[in-house]
Design a protein around this motif. Structure first.
Motif, PDB file in Angstrom:
ATOM      1  N   VAL A  66      12.874 -21.859   0.188  1.00  0.00           N
ATOM      2  CA  VAL A  66      11.721 -22.029  -0.709  1.00  0.00           C
ATOM      3  C   VAL A  66      11.683 -20.839  -1.667  1.00  0.00           C
ATOM      4  O   VAL A  66      11.757 -19.681  -1.236  1.00  0.00           O
ATOM      5  N   PRO A  67      11.553 -21.091  -2.976  1.00  0.00           N
ATOM      6  CA  PRO A  67      11.515 -19.968  -3.933  1.00  0.00           C
ATOM      7  C   PRO A  67      10.256 -19.103  -3.740  1.00  0.00           C
ATOM      8  O   PRO A  67       9.231 -19.571  -3.257  1.00  0.00           O
ATOM      9  N   GLU A  68      10.369 -17.834  -4.136  1.00  0.00           N
ATOM     10  CA  GLU A  68       9.237 -16.905  -4.007  1.00  0.00           C
ATOM     11  C   GLU A  68       8.098 -17.331  -4.920  1.00  0.00           C
ATOM     12  O   GLU A  68       8.305 -17.941  -5.955  1.00  0.00           O
ATOM     13  N   ASP A  69       6.911 -16.912  -4.482  1.00  0.00           N
ATOM     14  CA  ASP A  69       5.704 -17.212  -5.270  1.00  0.00           C
ATOM     15  C   ASP A  69       5.656 -16.225  -6.442  1.00  0.00           C
ATOM     16  O   ASP A  69       5.435 -15.035  -6.254  1.00  0.00           O
ATOM     17  N   SER A  70       5.869 -16.705  -7.651  1.00  0.00           N
ATOM     18  CA  SER A  70       5.894 -15.817  -8.817  1.00  0.00           C
ATOM     19  C   SER A  70       4.490 -15.503  -9.336  1.00  0.00           C
ATOM     20  O   SER A  70       4.291 -14.518 -10.021  1.00  0.00           O
ATOM     21  N   LEU A  71       3.507 -16.289  -8.937  1.00  0.00           N
ATOM     22  CA  LEU A  71       2.151 -16.079  -9.411  1.00  0.00           C
ATOM     23  C   LEU A  71       1.512 -14.864  -8.742  1.00  0.00           C
ATOM     24  O   LEU A  71       0.972 -13.993  -9.402  1.00  0.00           O
ATOM     25  N   PHE A  72       1.576 -14.821  -7.396  1.00  0.00           N
ATOM     26  CA  PHE A  72       0.936 -13.709  -6.687  1.00  0.00           C
ATOM     27  C   PHE A  72       1.933 -12.685  -6.165  1.00  0.00           C
ATOM     28  O   PHE A  72       1.557 -11.613  -5.739  1.00  0.00           O
ATOM     29  N   GLY A  73       3.227 -13.030  -6.137  1.00  0.00           N
ATOM     30  CA  GLY A  73       4.219 -12.100  -5.626  1.00  0.00           C
ATOM     31  C   GLY A  73       4.289 -12.138  -4.102  1.00  0.00           C
ATOM     32  O   GLY A  73       3.474 -12.768  -3.436  1.00  0.00           O
ATOM     33  N   GLU A  74       5.246 -11.428  -3.566  1.00  0.00           N
ATOM     34  CA  GLU A  74       5.444 -11.370  -2.104  1.00  0.00           C
ATOM     35  C   GLU A  74       5.200  -9.938  -1.638  1.00  0.00           C
ATOM     36  O   GLU A  74       5.615  -8.987  -2.281  1.00  0.00           O
ATOM     37  N   SER A  75       4.522  -9.805  -0.524  1.00  0.00           N
ATOM     38  CA  SER A  75       4.314  -8.478   0.055  1.00  0.00           C
ATOM     39  C   SER A  75       4.883  -8.476   1.472  1.00  0.00           C
ATOM     40  O   SER A  75       5.076  -9.527   2.084  1.00  0.00           O
ATOM     41  N   ASN A  76       5.116  -7.264   1.962  1.00  0.00           N
ATOM     42  CA  ASN A  76       5.639  -7.132   3.328  1.00  0.00           C
ATOM     43  C   ASN A  76       4.643  -7.667   4.344  1.00  0.00           C
ATOM     44  O   ASN A  76       5.036  -8.291   5.324  1.00  0.00           O
ATOM     45  N   ALA A  77       3.376  -7.416   4.109  1.00  0.00           N
ATOM     46  CA  ALA A  77       2.354  -7.883   5.047  1.00  0.00           C
ATOM     47  C   ALA A  77       2.355  -9.407   5.117  1.00  0.00           C
ATOM     48  O   ALA A  77       2.242  -9.991   6.195  1.00  0.00           O
ATOM     49  N   ARG A  78       2.483 -10.041   3.973  1.00  0.00           N
ATOM     50  CA  ARG A  78       2.506 -11.504   3.956  1.00  0.00           C
ATOM     51  C   ARG A  78       3.746 -12.042   4.669  1.00  0.00           C
ATOM     52  O   ARG A  78       3.667 -13.023   5.400  1.00  0.00           O
ATOM     53  N   GLN A  79       4.904 -11.405   4.472  1.00  0.00           N
ATOM     54  CA  GLN A  79       6.127 -11.833   5.146  1.00  0.00           C
ATOM     55  C   GLN A  79       6.002 -11.682   6.664  1.00  0.00           C
ATOM     56  O   GLN A  79       6.407 -12.564   7.418  1.00  0.00           O
ATOM     57  N   ILE A  80       5.426 -10.559   7.101  1.00  0.00           N
ATOM     58  CA  ILE A  80       5.237 -10.334   8.530  1.00  0.00           C
ATOM     59  C   ILE A  80       4.296 -11.384   9.101  1.00  0.00           C
ATOM     60  O   ILE A  80       4.550 -11.972  10.158  1.00  0.00           O
ATOM     61  N   PHE A  81       3.211 -11.632   8.376  1.00  0.00           N
ATOM     62  CA  PHE A  81       2.252 -12.650   8.825  1.00  0.00           C
ATOM     63  C   PHE A  81       2.913 -14.029   8.929  1.00  0.00           C
ATOM     64  O   PHE A  81       2.754 -14.738   9.918  1.00  0.00           O
ATOM     65  N   GLU A  82       3.684 -14.417   7.934  1.00  0.00           N
ATOM     66  CA  GLU A  82       4.338 -15.716   7.947  1.00  0.00           C
ATOM     67  C   GLU A  82       5.374 -15.810   9.066  1.00  0.00           C
ATOM     68  O   GLU A  82       5.485 -16.842   9.731  1.00  0.00           O
ATOM     69  N   ASP A  83       6.116 -14.737   9.307  1.00  0.00           N
ATOM     70  CA  ASP A  83       7.096 -14.732  10.402  1.00  0.00           C
ATOM     71  C   ASP A  83       6.402 -14.898  11.756  1.00  0.00           C
ATOM     72  O   ASP A  83       6.851 -15.679  12.606  1.00  0.00           O
ATOM     73  N   MET A  84       5.315 -14.157  11.959  1.00  0.00           N
ATOM     74  CA  MET A  84       4.581 -14.250  13.224  1.00  0.00           C
ATOM     75  C   MET A  84       3.969 -15.644  13.389  1.00  0.00           C
ATOM     76  O   MET A  84       4.023 -16.229  14.473  1.00  0.00           O
ATOM     77  N   ARG A  85       3.393 -16.156  12.311  1.00  0.00           N
ATOM     78  CA  ARG A  85       2.790 -17.497  12.358  1.00  0.00           C
ATOM     79  C   ARG A  85       3.843 -18.559  12.642  1.00  0.00           C
ATOM     80  O   ARG A  85       3.652 -19.440  13.472  1.00  0.00           O
ATOM     81  N   ASP A  86       4.979 -18.455  11.975  1.00  0.00           N
ATOM     82  CA  ASP A  86       6.054 -19.428  12.174  1.00  0.00           C
ATOM     83  C   ASP A  86       6.595 -19.370  13.610  1.00  0.00           C
ATOM     84  O   ASP A  86       6.853 -20.404  14.226  1.00  0.00           O
ATOM     85  N   SER A  87       6.751 -18.158  14.138  1.00  0.00           N
ATOM     86  CA  SER A  87       7.238 -18.016  15.519  1.00  0.00           C
ATOM     87  C   SER A  87       6.273 -18.648  16.505  1.00  0.00           C
ATOM     88  O   SER A  87       6.687 -19.374  17.427  1.00  0.00           O
ATOM     89  N   GLU A  88       4.990 -18.376  16.336  1.00  0.00           N
ATOM     90  CA  GLU A  88       3.987 -18.947  17.240  1.00  0.00           C
ATOM     91  C   GLU A  88       3.896 -20.464  17.076  1.00  0.00           C
ATOM     92  O   GLU A  88       3.755 -21.189  18.066  1.00  0.00           O
TER      93      GLU A  88
END
Length: 159
Positions: A89-111
């Protein structure tokens, strides 16, 4: 004078009872053959069946651990697959990507994938369990048999 040796049944061939002797010997051989045949049939039947377990609690614990390991593997597999799908999935160009968001998404996806695996998943855990359970149970039975033989040998040495 020549004396004929007596056989265990009390017959001898020279006493005129040769036919009785032969029939008794044939009956004894038939009984022996039947017992050997029955023993071999029992062994063949036992070879086709799973061996009975000595310790039911240990078997239940082993079974539970195997199920949990299979579910954990399925969760890990689904999580890796989901992570690879998310990478397409391409990165969100409107709001950008942050490390916190990536960590949150990884944890959410794992759970999320862990919950998916526990609720049935794609069937990988069930398939692995069916494949591995006979091997685990036979290994457990062999270990229990070896421990029992060791205890018996130790008891024989003490006497």
């Amino acid at each position: 004078m020549q004396i004929a040796p007596l056989d265990p049944m009390g017959w001898n061939e020279q006493s005129g009872n040769a036919a009785g002797y032969e029939s008794a010997r044939a009956a004894a051989e038939s009984k022996q053959f039947e017992s050997v045949l029955k023993e071999m049939q029992n062994k063949a039947a036992a070879a086709g069946k799973p061996a009975p377990l000595i310790d039911k609690e240990a078997a239940a614990k082993q079974d539970k651990e195997l199920r949990e390991a299979c579910r954990g593997f399925e969760a890990m597999f689904l999580s890796m697959m989901y992570k690879q799908m998310r990478a397409t999935v391409p990165e969100d160009s409107l709001f950008g990507e942050s490390n916190a968001r990536q960590i949150f998404e990884d944890m959410r996806d794992s759970e999320l994938m862990k919950q998916a695996a526990e609720s049935g998943g794609v069937g990988l855990a069930d398939m692995m369990y069916r494949q591995l359970s006979p091997q685990v149970l036979s290994r457990e039975f062999a270990q229990q048999q070896a421990a029992q033989k060791a205890r018996q040998a130790a008891a024989a040495v003490k006497k």
